[in-house]
Design an enzyme around this catalytic site. Structure first.
Site, PDB file in Angstrom:
ATOM      1  N   CYS A  45       5.103 -13.028   6.520  1.00  0.00           N
ATOM      2  CA  CYS A  45       4.628 -14.583   6.021  1.00  0.00           C
ATOM      3  C   CYS A  45       5.959 -15.376   6.722  1.00  0.00           C
ATOM      4  O   CYS A  45       7.002 -14.960   7.322  1.00  0.00           O
ATOM      5  CB  CYS A  45       4.593 -14.691   4.876  1.00  0.00           C
ATOM      6  SG  CYS A  45       5.982 -14.522   3.911  1.00  0.00           S
ATOM      7  N   ASP A 448      -2.156  19.435   1.857  1.00  0.00           N
ATOM      8  CA  ASP A 448      -0.926  20.099   1.326  1.00  0.00           C
ATOM      9  C   ASP A 448      -0.671  19.878  -0.060  1.00  0.00           C
ATOM     10  O   ASP A 448      -1.107  18.568  -0.159  1.00  0.00           O
ATOM     11  CB  ASP A 448      -0.047  19.771   2.518  1.00  0.00           C
ATOM     12  CG  ASP A 448       1.362  19.985   1.818  1.00  0.00           C
ATOM     13  OD1 ASP A 448       1.699  21.491   1.678  1.00  0.00           O
ATOM     14  OD2 ASP A 448       2.498  19.401   1.902  1.00  0.00           O
TER      15      ASP A 448
END
Lengths: 730, 52
Positions: A45, A448
């Site tokens: 921002c 995994d």
């Protein structure tokens, strides 16, 4: 872009890292005055910009700092000798995480010359299109005779130089295609532009009624927009992928007669002595010479239980040293190391994957010859019917202009830009151009375990079963250690409101545990054998107070944020979810049950993972592999498409098509969803442009197509497909 | 129709100014950080005096 490091799916991801590291070292020596580049993923921002810039410029050694919010980077002009390592703590003090980026590797992408070049051509084509269109409107509204000729000549004077300059990318690519003996998408584009300009010039010369200069320039402009979007998407992905590569510059601490020196891993040789500090990765294969510690093999094998390491233990590159410093004698470096053996496995897996042809390529294969045949037939037909060469050529040009693949040239890149922009904002980085298309076809997801579904960080499971005083003693011992189990216990006990007991004489025995004295009694907290207990099946640390029987503290790996929701969402979409782990059976079964995964396997070797993926592929399934470890690399490379988290080893990240930048798995399901929507949009867009073609092509073939109809059909189809693509952003 | 002799050069000239301005902005690296520039306008750091 020339001269950039290509982070593509190379046959050997790990090989790409070593030369890159050498480049880095060379660049660092050559240039001290270059700005320091830091990646700041958290900046988002206006306030971030001014906090970071002002905060850094306050420092005496910093001349100026500039945030680039689009790329989420800061470029800092600092006094000579100031390095990224000096600035990262300062940025952290301002409240942002920063990663080092190597300016040498990123310089080429810093000044994006290709992008600027395309934008310049786009500007010229846009300017020319506006002016030629204005003149054309006068002609369409009924300019006659000398006025019409004048307007056509002015149009020609604007259009011809514009085409010569702005359409060069298409001509070059079409020419390259011809040389390679292929008819690519740019061949019909180039032919349409050239033929439109040529016949229009001829018509103007003969005071003809119809000139297509506006169409030729508009075509160039719209297609350049598509080309630019395509380039931008690729450039953002590529520069982000380079950042990832630059994140982990592999270095090692080499012990020499004169002391320690930091050297790039590529310079290590067999027989060198290397110091591995606690918390660091083992840089090369070797045997422990001195010191005891525990090592985490998670990234290599998927084991969640740390293993003991002492003199004589063989270590492999990529393992993490946990508790004590180790001195390692290198037994294999570079090409011979286990990292490279893994790379060979990856090369084999990639060869099995085969080349994926994108939707656009598949369509072009039929489209390009089809368009040429259609134009040629209309030319021949009109020659036979009317025998007028000029009229026949005009009609052939009109057919080519109408059928020009705007939908492919603009609609596909527009959809891809919108989709990858949307995913980039959610922390998903698309590294490969066809990854989204491939992801949309996926019907099986293989996960995994360690580091992917779990964070690879343990969590105590049975704290409540022990008396508070016992936990307090364990906490006092654990607080002094940096071992992951000890840290997890300390964190959990503190959050339960337990304070440490008074323990004196704390001493950590690397590789075994921590001991001390609590009042009259000696206390020990560590490995089962060291405190005199039988090791069980679970991940556990043991506590013995005086002569009491040892108590077991069990741990389970903490689930990664969003893992449960992701698995649920994927199953709900009808995908088959599998779990393949190199870890022991008990923890894998527990995790599979907890997440509701039906198909799981434990104790899987790296080659077996790749085999399993290959077998699923042979069954006709399209596999998405999600993994982070070196043991997943071959499977990642072999799967139809692959995703790895940003915490993965660089070899795994290089092998995968998509990288998750945040700590959560939640975007996986969303990425699958977005990719499916993107492909649907691409299909819609191709359909839309075909509708325009269906209306306009018959008109063109029978000779009724005026430049006005051509301009209307082209502009409205381009605008419709772009708007349709932009719907993806929301 | 004689007015065309003025109007066409004038319109081309005006368009040319636009094109030149685009080249100038391109060379000044004004398209390198579109998102940052969009936010920078909200900051009041240099409202009182220009950045040194």
């Amino acid at each position: 872009m020339d001269g950039t490091v290509t982070p593509s799916v190379s046959a050997c991801p790990a090989c790409a890292v070593a030369p890159a590291a050498a480049d880095v070292a060379a660049a660092a020596r050559a240039d001290d005055s270059a700005p320091v580049l830091l990646s700041v993923p958290g900046a988002h921002c206006a306030l971030c910009i001014s906090t970071l810039e002002k905060g850094l410029e306050k420092l005496p050694q910093v001349r100026s700092a500039r945030v680039n919010l689009t790329l989420k980077r800061i470029s800092v002009e600092a006094a000579p000798g100031v390095t990224a390592a000096d600035l990262i703590p300062e940025v952290a003090r301002l409240g942002y995480t920063a990663h080092e980026l190597d300016s040498g590797m990123l310089r080429a992408s810093g000044t994006d010359t290709t992008g600027r070049d395309l934008m310049m051509r786009m500007g010229v084509a846009g300017f020319a299109m506006m002016n030629v269109m204005l003149l054309s409107i006068a002609v369409w509204s009924g300019a006659q005779d000398a006025t019409r000729d004048l307007f056509h000549w002015i149009s020609a004077a604007i259009a011809l130089p514009t085409i010569a300059f702005a359409a060069q990318p298409f001509f070059r690519s079409a020419l390259a295609g011809f040389r390679a003996g292929q008819l690519n998408m740019d061949a019909p584009i180039s032919l349409a532009i050239l033929l439109a300009a040529g016949t229009s010039l001829y018509e103007t010369w003969n005071s003809g009624e119809h000139a297509y200069f506006d169409a030729a320039v508009a075509l160039t402009f719209f297609l350049l927009i598509g080309r630019f979007l395509d380039h931008r998407t690729r450039a953002v992905a590529r520069s982000a992928a380079q950042e990832l590569a630059a994140l982990e510059v592999p270095r090692a601490l080499r012990l020499t007669g004169a002391g320690e020196a930091v050297v790039p891993v590529a310079e290590l040789a067999v027989g060198d002595l290397v110091r591995v500090l606690p918390g660091a990765r083992v840089p090369a294969d070797g045997v422990v010479e001195d010191g005891t510690s525990e090592i985490d093999r998670g990234l290599l094998t998927g084991e969640s239980l740390p293993a003991f390491a002492g003199p004589g233990t063989a270590l492999a590159a990529g393992e993490m040293n946990l508790t004590g410093p180790l001195v390692l004698r290198v037994t294999a470096a570079g090409r011979d190391s286990s990292l490279h053996r893994m790379a060979d496995l990856v090369a084999v897996a990639e060869a099995g994957r085969g080349r994926y042809t994108s939707i656009a390529d598949r369509i072009v294969k039929y489209y390009a010859p089809g368009v040429h045949i259609l134009a040629g037939l209309s030319w021949a037909g009109w020659m036979l019917y009317a025998g007028d060469m000029r009229q026949a050529t005009n009609i052939a040009a009109a057919v080519l202009i109408i059928t020009c693949p705007c939908a492919l040239g603009l609609a596909v890149p527009a959809v891809m830009t919108a989709a990858s922009g949307r995913l980039f904002r959610r922390g998903v980085l698309i590294k490969d151009g066809t990854a989204l298309e491939r992801l949309a076809e996926v019907d099986t997801v293989v996960f995994d375990k360690t580091g992917t579904l779990t964070e690879g960080r343990p969590e105590p499971t049975n704290l409540g079963e022990h008396p508070r005083e016992t936990v307090a003693v364990a906490l006092a011992l654990a607080a002094g250690s940096s071992h992951p189990l000890a840290r997890a216990l300390a964190e959990a006990a503190t959050s339960m409101g337990i304070g440490p007991a008074a323990v004196t004489g704390l001493r950590e025995v690397p590789g075994y545990g921590v001991e001390g004295r609590c009042g009259e009694r000696s206390v020990r907290f560590g490995r089962a054998a060291w405190v005199g207990a039988e090791a069980g099946a679970d991940t556990a640390a043991w506590l013995r107070i005086g002569q009491e029987p040892p108590r077991e503290f069990t741990f389970a790996d903490r689930l990664r944020d969003g893992a449960a929701e992701t698995v649920q969402a994927l199953v709900a979409r009808g995908l088959r979810v599998e779990l393949l782990s190199g870890d022991a059976e008990a923890p894998v079964a527990a995790l599979a049950q907890r997440l509701g995964i039906e198909h799981w396997r434990a104790g899987v070797l790296p080659a077996e993972k790749a085999d399993r993926v290959a077998r699923l592929t042979a069954e006709g399934r399209k596999v998405l592999m999600v993994g982070d470890g070196l043991n997943d690399t071959a499977a990642l490379a072999g799967a139809h498409v692959s995703i790895s988290p940003a915490t993965a080893l660089d070899a795994a990240r290089t092998a995968s098509d998509i990288v998750l930048m945040g700590g959560t798995l939640t975007p996986v399901a969303e990425t699958v969803e977005t990719s499916r929507r993107a492909i649907r949009r691409i299909r819609e867009n191709i359909g839309i442009s075909n509708v325009y073609n269906l209306i306009a092509v018959p008109l063109a073939v029978v000779g009724l197509c005026t430049p006005l109809i051509a301009a209307l059909a082209m502009s409205s189809s381009s605008i419709t497909v772009t708007l349709n693509a932009l719907r993806l952003r929301r | 129709m004689e007015v065309l002799a003025f109007l066409i050069p004038v319109s081309l000239f005006l368009g040319g100014i636009g094109l030149a301005a685009f080249f100038w902005s391109l060379r000044g690296k004004q398209y390198d950080d579109p998102e940052g520039d969009a936010r920078r306008i909200l900051s009041d750091d240099w409202d009182d005096h220009p950045k040194p």
